[in-house]
Design an enzyme around this catalytic site. Structure first.
Site, PDB file in Angstrom:
ATOM      1  N   ASP A   1     100.055  95.219 -44.474  1.00 46.83           N
ATOM      2  CA  ASP A   1      99.522  95.911 -43.302  1.00 46.83           C
ATOM      3  C   ASP A   1     100.311  97.171 -42.994  1.00 46.83           C
ATOM      4  O   ASP A   1      99.739  98.222 -42.701  1.00 46.83           O
ATOM      5  CB  ASP A   1      99.531  94.982 -42.083  1.00 46.83           C
ATOM      6  CG  ASP A   1      98.441  93.925 -42.162  1.00 46.83           C
ATOM      7  OD1 ASP A   1      97.457  94.142 -42.896  1.00 46.83           O
ATOM      8  OD2 ASP A   1      98.575  92.895 -41.489  1.00 46.83           O
TER       9      ASP A   1
ATOM     10  N   GLU B   1      95.638  90.107 -36.967  1.00 47.78           N
ATOM     11  CA  GLU B   1      96.628  90.570 -37.939  1.00 47.78           C
ATOM     12  C   GLU B   1      98.037  90.167 -37.505  1.00 47.78           C
ATOM     13  O   GLU B   1      98.908  89.930 -38.357  1.00 47.78           O
ATOM     14  CB  GLU B   1      96.541  92.081 -38.121  1.00 47.78           C
ATOM     15  CG  GLU B   1      95.251  92.581 -38.770  1.00 47.78           C
ATOM     16  CD  GLU B   1      95.132  92.248 -40.243  1.00 47.78           C
ATOM     17  OE1 GLU B   1      95.993  91.529 -40.782  1.00 47.78           O
ATOM     18  OE2 GLU B   1      94.143  92.708 -40.855  1.00 47.78           O
TER      19      GLU B   1
ATOM     20  N   HIS C   1      98.423  86.697 -38.777  1.00 44.82           N
ATOM     21  CA  HIS C   1      98.665  86.722 -40.226  1.00 44.82           C
ATOM     22  C   HIS C   1     100.123  87.044 -40.524  1.00 44.82           C
ATOM     23  O   HIS C   1     100.759  86.405 -41.373  1.00 44.82           O
ATOM     24  CB  HIS C   1      97.780  87.773 -40.904  1.00 44.82           C
ATOM     25  CG  HIS C   1      96.316  87.518 -40.798  1.00 44.82           C
ATOM     26  ND1 HIS C   1      95.374  88.369 -41.332  1.00 44.82           N
ATOM     27  CD2 HIS C   1      95.618  86.497 -40.222  1.00 44.82           C
ATOM     28  CE1 HIS C   1      94.169  87.893 -41.086  1.00 44.82           C
ATOM     29  NE2 HIS C   1      94.290  86.767 -40.410  1.00 44.82           N
TER      30      HIS C   1
ATOM     31  N   TYR D   1     102.670  84.593 -42.552  1.00 46.80           N
ATOM     32  CA  TYR D   1     103.314  85.013 -43.799  1.00 46.80           C
ATOM     33  C   TYR D   1     104.829  84.914 -43.696  1.00 46.80           C
ATOM     34  O   TYR D   1     105.507  84.517 -44.653  1.00 46.80           O
ATOM     35  CB  TYR D   1     102.902  86.436 -44.155  1.00 46.80           C
ATOM     36  CG  TYR D   1     101.501  86.565 -44.695  1.00 46.80           C
ATOM     37  CD1 TYR D   1     100.951  85.574 -45.511  1.00 46.80           C
ATOM     38  CD2 TYR D   1     100.718  87.677 -44.402  1.00 46.80           C
ATOM     39  CE1 TYR D   1      99.669  85.691 -46.010  1.00 46.80           C
ATOM     40  CE2 TYR D   1      99.430  87.806 -44.906  1.00 46.80           C
ATOM     41  CZ  TYR D   1      98.912  86.812 -45.705  1.00 46.80           C
ATOM     42  OH  TYR D   1      97.645  86.934 -46.211  1.00 46.80           O
TER      43      TYR D   1
ATOM     44  N   GLU E   1      91.056  96.021 -48.296  1.00 47.25           N
ATOM     45  CA  GLU E   1      90.766  94.725 -47.686  1.00 47.25           C
ATOM     46  C   GLU E   1      89.982  93.809 -48.624  1.00 47.25           C
ATOM     47  O   GLU E   1      90.161  92.587 -48.596  1.00 47.25           O
ATOM     48  CB  GLU E   1      89.967  94.942 -46.397  1.00 47.25           C
ATOM     49  CG  GLU E   1      90.744  95.666 -45.311  1.00 47.25           C
ATOM     50  CD  GLU E   1      89.877  96.090 -44.141  1.00 47.25           C
ATOM     51  OE1 GLU E   1      90.411  96.167 -43.024  1.00 47.25           O
ATOM     52  OE2 GLU E   1      88.674  96.356 -44.341  1.00 47.25           O
TER      53      GLU E   1
ATOM     54  N   GLU F   1      89.869  88.355 -43.365  1.00 43.86           N
ATOM     55  CA  GLU F   1      89.802  89.615 -44.111  1.00 43.86           C
ATOM     56  C   GLU F   1      88.375  89.909 -44.574  1.00 43.86           C
ATOM     57  O   GLU F   1      87.999  91.075 -44.734  1.00 43.86           O
ATOM     58  CB  GLU F   1      90.759  89.582 -45.305  1.00 43.86           C
ATOM     59  CG  GLU F   1      92.234  89.569 -44.929  1.00 43.86           C
ATOM     60  CD  GLU F   1      92.679  90.820 -44.171  1.00 43.86           C
ATOM     61  OE1 GLU F   1      91.981  91.857 -44.244  1.00 43.86           O
ATOM     62  OE2 GLU F   1      93.721  90.757 -43.499  1.00 43.86           O
TER      63      GLU F   1
ATOM     64  N   HIS G   1      86.897  91.670 -41.763  1.00 42.27           N
ATOM     65  CA  HIS G   1      87.416  93.038 -41.701  1.00 42.27           C
ATOM     66  C   HIS G   1      86.724  93.922 -42.734  1.00 42.27           C
ATOM     67  O   HIS G   1      86.386  95.079 -42.454  1.00 42.27           O
ATOM     68  CB  HIS G   1      88.925  93.039 -41.936  1.00 42.27           C
ATOM     69  CG  HIS G   1      89.683  92.196 -40.974  1.00 42.27           C
ATOM     70  ND1 HIS G   1      91.035  91.913 -41.122  1.00 42.27           N
ATOM     71  CD2 HIS G   1      89.305  91.562 -39.838  1.00 42.27           C
ATOM     72  CE1 HIS G   1      91.428  91.152 -40.128  1.00 42.27           C
ATOM     73  NE2 HIS G   1      90.399  90.921 -39.340  1.00 42.27           N
TER      74      HIS G   1
END
EC number: 1.17.4.1
Length: 303
Positions: A60, A90, A93, A97, A153, A187, A190
């Site tokens: 990102d 996001e 996310h 992660y 994406e 995603e 997106h």
């Protein structure tokens, strides 16, 4: 400027509604349950998944540095509201992660930091970033910038998502795979939003011709496939590299069709046993409309 909400972009409002209906938090998934599976990976396999999550966690920031905030181009509240939802998920996310990375380093935060800094200098990641740098620099219009966003994406995450999903076939990292399903689902929304804006909301901005579109798609797919080949562990029974590469190409053709271009690769649809639970935008939409609430249950195969 209007100082009240009116619906101007019903398709974008639909995508925002899908995002709202499928909100989730990092606390919904007990990633600690997967820690025992780290020992089940060989050293090359562990290295591979550490590398994938290093890339995904940084992606990102790498994208935003290059493309900036495309939302600033619009005044329609449906588009602006959609982008707010995208930014919120996001954040989730990013936190997921980070937690997965730390698990793969058995809680050693210093080792994780050293590894990620080194990984971001790796040629496989640098090639993606440098390609994006060069293509942004030569963008002839905002429409071409949106094409790049669609490729990021929809293509530049594809082999990573598929590789993570293969852990499920060995009953490893069940919760990590579930988070991967949710993230790949997000995603897909997106990517659908970027395609929708490209098709409907860029006004008179000139669109690239099909030859240019095919050039960008061919380059992105080649880079993504080489990313996988360069880093995937040799002689591992976890992955089916030809199936993942075919999936990347198939995904590219579906995206080309979504923006009104002809397919380029002719890759077949993935086999029924391909481990991605959700694979294409249409399937994601069907999944969302059912509104999944089984955050801790069995992942539904929606092929």
């Amino acid at each position: 400027m209007e100082y009240f909400y009116t619906s101007q972009c019903p398709d974008m409002d639909h995508l925002r509604s899908l995002s709202v209906a499928n909100r989730w938090l990092e606390t919904d998934l007990p990633l600690g349950d997967d820690a025992k599976d780290v020992a089940a990976l060989s050293e090359p396999e562990l290295e591979f998944y550490r590398f994938l999550f290093a890339f995904l966690s940084a992606a990102d920031d790498l994208v935003n540095v290059n493309l900036g905030s495309l939302s600033e181009l619009f005044t329609q509240k449906d588009i602006l509201h959609y982008y707010i939802e995208q930014e919120c998920i996001e954040v989730v996310h990013s936190r997921v992660y980070s937690a997965i990375q730390l698990m793969l380093f058995r809680g050693d935060a210093a080792a994780r930091e050293r590894y990620v800094r080194a990984a971001l200098r790796d040629e496989a990641i640098r090639r993606k970033v440098e390609w994006l740098d060069s293509r942004v620099a030569e963008c002839a219009s905002v429409a071409e910038k949106y094409l790049l966003m669609i490729l990021i994406e929809g293509i530049f995450f594809a082999s990573s998502f598929a590789s993570i999903s293969y852990l499920r076939t060995h009953n490893l990292f069940v919760v990590t795979c579930q988070s991967n399903d949710f993230i790949s689902r997000d995603e897909a929304i997106h990517t659908s939003a970027s395609c929708c804006i490209y098709n409907n909301y860029l006004g008179d901005a000139p669109r690239p011709d099909e030859a240019r579109i095919h050039q960008l798609f061919a380059e992105a797919v080649e880079i993504e496939c080489e990313f996988l080949r360069a880093r995937a562990p040799r002689d591992s029974l976890l992955l089916d590299l030809p199936a993942i590469i075919s999936y990347v190409r198939y995904s590219a053709d579906r995206l080309l069709q979504a923006i009104g271009a002809s397919p380029l690769f002719g890759a077949p649809a993935p086999a029924a046993d391909f481990p991605m639970a959700l694979m294409v935008a249409e399937k994601h939409t069907n999944f969302f409309e059912r509104r999944s609430t089984n955050y801790t249950g069995t992942v539904v195969n929606d092929l």
